[in-house]
Design a protein around this motif. Structure first.
Motif, mmCIF file in Angstrom:
data_model
loop_
_atom_site.group_PDB
_atom_site.id
_atom_site.type_symbol
_atom_site.label_atom_id
_atom_site.label_comp_id
_atom_site.label_asym_id
_atom_site.label_seq_id
_atom_site.Cartn_x
_atom_site.Cartn_y
_atom_site.Cartn_z
ATOM 1 N N ALA A 88 0.655 -1.414 0.182
ATOM 2 C CA ALA A 88 -0.249 -0.186 -0.303
ATOM 3 C C ALA A 88 1.063 1.408 0.065
ATOM 4 C CB ALA A 88 -0.768 0.168 1.437
ATOM 5 N N GLY A 89 2.460 0.965 -0.027
ATOM 6 C CA GLY A 89 3.312 2.323 -0.018
ATOM 7 C C GLY A 89 4.268 2.132 1.457
ATOM 8 N N ASP A 90 3.897 3.500 1.475
ATOM 9 C CA ASP A 90 5.521 4.225 2.664
ATOM 10 C C ASP A 90 4.776 3.576 4.046
ATOM 11 O OD1 ASP A 90 7.056 3.658 0.196
ATOM 12 O OD2 ASP A 90 7.818 6.322 0.730
ATOM 13 N N VAL A 91 5.016 2.849 5.025
ATOM 14 C CA VAL A 91 4.992 3.194 6.124
ATOM 15 C C VAL A 91 5.937 4.131 6.558
ATOM 16 C CG1 VAL A 91 5.242 1.814 7.823
ATOM 17 C CG2 VAL A 91 4.249 0.646 5.819
ATOM 18 N N ILE A 92 7.106 4.354 5.880
ATOM 19 C CA ILE A 92 7.839 5.360 7.238
ATOM 20 C C ILE A 92 9.142 6.007 6.250
ATOM 21 C CG2 ILE A 92 9.748 3.640 8.092
ATOM 22 C CD1 ILE A 92 10.162 5.579 10.215
ATOM 23 N N ASN A 93 9.219 6.731 5.739
ATOM 24 C CA ASN A 93 10.123 7.490 4.803
ATOM 25 C C ASN A 93 11.191 8.831 5.260
ATOM 26 O OD1 ASN A 93 11.757 8.514 3.294
ATOM 27 N ND2 ASN A 93 10.267 7.605 1.981
ATOM 28 N N PRO B 49 2.074 -3.069 11.107
ATOM 29 C CA PRO B 49 1.660 -2.847 10.271
ATOM 30 C C PRO B 49 2.333 -3.121 8.481
ATOM 31 C CG PRO B 49 2.078 -0.986 11.791
ATOM 32 C CD PRO B 49 2.622 -1.684 11.739
ATOM 33 N N LEU B 50 2.825 -3.943 9.114
ATOM 34 C CA LEU B 50 3.901 -4.648 7.503
ATOM 35 C C LEU B 50 3.594 -6.272 7.725
ATOM 36 C CD1 LEU B 50 6.634 -2.932 6.740
ATOM 37 C CD2 LEU B 50 4.331 -2.904 5.500
ATOM 38 N N ALA B 51 2.995 -6.478 9.021
ATOM 39 C CA ALA B 51 2.539 -8.049 9.323
ATOM 40 C C ALA B 51 2.014 -9.190 8.380
ATOM 41 C CB ALA B 51 2.342 -8.552 10.237
ATOM 42 N N GLY B 52 3.004 -10.208 7.688
ATOM 43 C CA GLY B 52 2.528 -11.152 6.754
ATOM 44 C C GLY B 52 2.502 -9.921 4.965
ATOM 45 N N GLN B 53 2.968 -9.115 5.253
ATOM 46 C CA GLN B 53 3.353 -8.555 3.893
ATOM 47 C C GLN B 53 4.257 -8.549 3.323
ATOM 48 O OE1 GLN B 53 0.954 -4.501 3.249
ATOM 49 N NE2 GLN B 53 -0.156 -5.319 5.109
ATOM 50 N N PRO B 54 4.501 -8.218 2.096
ATOM 51 C CA PRO B 54 5.839 -8.731 1.402
ATOM 52 C C PRO B 54 6.836 -6.994 2.038
ATOM 53 C CG PRO B 54 4.191 -8.719 -0.308
ATOM 54 C CD PRO B 54 3.782 -8.493 1.008
ATOM 55 N N VAL B 55 7.664 -6.178 2.162
ATOM 56 C CA VAL B 55 8.487 -5.040 1.943
ATOM 57 C C VAL B 55 9.759 -5.060 1.543
ATOM 58 C CG1 VAL B 55 9.823 -3.890 4.432
ATOM 59 C CG2 VAL B 55 7.277 -5.384 4.729
ATOM 60 N N THR B 56 9.214 -3.521 0.790
ATOM 61 C CA THR B 56 10.728 -3.172 0.370
ATOM 62 C C THR B 56 11.291 -1.942 1.358
ATOM 63 O OG1 THR B 56 9.383 -2.859 -1.650
ATOM 64 C CG2 THR B 56 11.282 -1.315 -1.401
ATOM 65 N N PHE B 57 12.442 -2.166 1.336
ATOM 66 C CA PHE B 57 13.313 -1.932 2.544
ATOM 67 C C PHE B 57 14.519 -0.869 1.825
ATOM 68 C CE2 PHE B 57 17.179 -1.260 5.735
ATOM 69 C CZ PHE B 57 16.117 -0.340 6.573
ATOM 70 N N GLU B 58 14.754 0.413 1.771
ATOM 71 C CA GLU B 58 15.831 0.855 0.801
ATOM 72 C C GLU B 58 16.617 1.795 1.972
ATOM 73 O OE1 GLU B 58 16.401 4.450 -1.614
ATOM 74 O OE2 GLU B 58 13.931 4.013 -1.632
#
Length: 161
Positions: A34-39, A145-154
């Motif tokens: 769904a987009g950024d959780v923290i940036n 909020p990101l439990a069970g979801q794929p995560v992109t970490f930059e």
């Protein structure tokens, strides 16, 4: 083989690398489908100590070995970064307790994030409002909020101590 009392060029250009226990200054972005959780890229960088629980172990593991100055992106499969969603982590909290913990006039709506004190009073944890019953009780989801979801970490490693 000869040795020299003068340092070699390689030893003069040593670049610090991230290790367990390193203290880091970095920019990072964590996003789910769904987009950024923290940036932090548009703001001041974060500082943290690896191993202190500020990032998930799976994310910390990917930082190990990165050199200062590195900017990279990792894709973590669903559930790896923050575990699977746990239905037991959704709990109803009575309105009476909500009144004791905060503003008794607060109106909660789905999507609100509420901070709760830990039992020892030294920290806090967050829960997201799922729904509110007519009696005022609030259903909270205490999963990340990101439990069970794929995560992109930059990440951009600014400094390593």
């Amino acid at each position: 083989m000869t040795s020299s009392a003068h340092p070699t060029q390689a030893s003069q250009t040593h670049v610090p690398t991230v290790q367990a226990g390193s203290f880091l200054t970095l920019h990072y972005r964590m996003a789910g489908p769904a987009g950024d959780v923290i940036n932090t890229f548009g703001d001041k960088p974060a500082t943290l100590s690896l191993g202190a629980g500020e990032l998930s172990p799976a994310v910390e593991q990917r930082l190990i070995g990165l050199e200062e100055g590195t900017r990279t992106t990792f894709e973590l499969p669903a559930g790896e970064a923050f575990g699977e969603r746990n239905t037991d982590m959704q709990q109803w909290v009575a309105r009476k307790l909500m009144n004791e913990l905060g503003d008794p006039h607060e109106q909660y709506t789905a999507g609100d994030v509420v901070q709760f004190p830990t039992p020892d009073g030294l920290g806090s944890y967050a829960g997201a409002v799922v729904s509110v019953r007519e009696d005022g009780a609030v259903l909270f989801d205490f999963n990340h909020p990101l439990a069970g979801q794929p995560v992109t970490f930059e990440v951009q490693i600014i400094g390593v101590l």
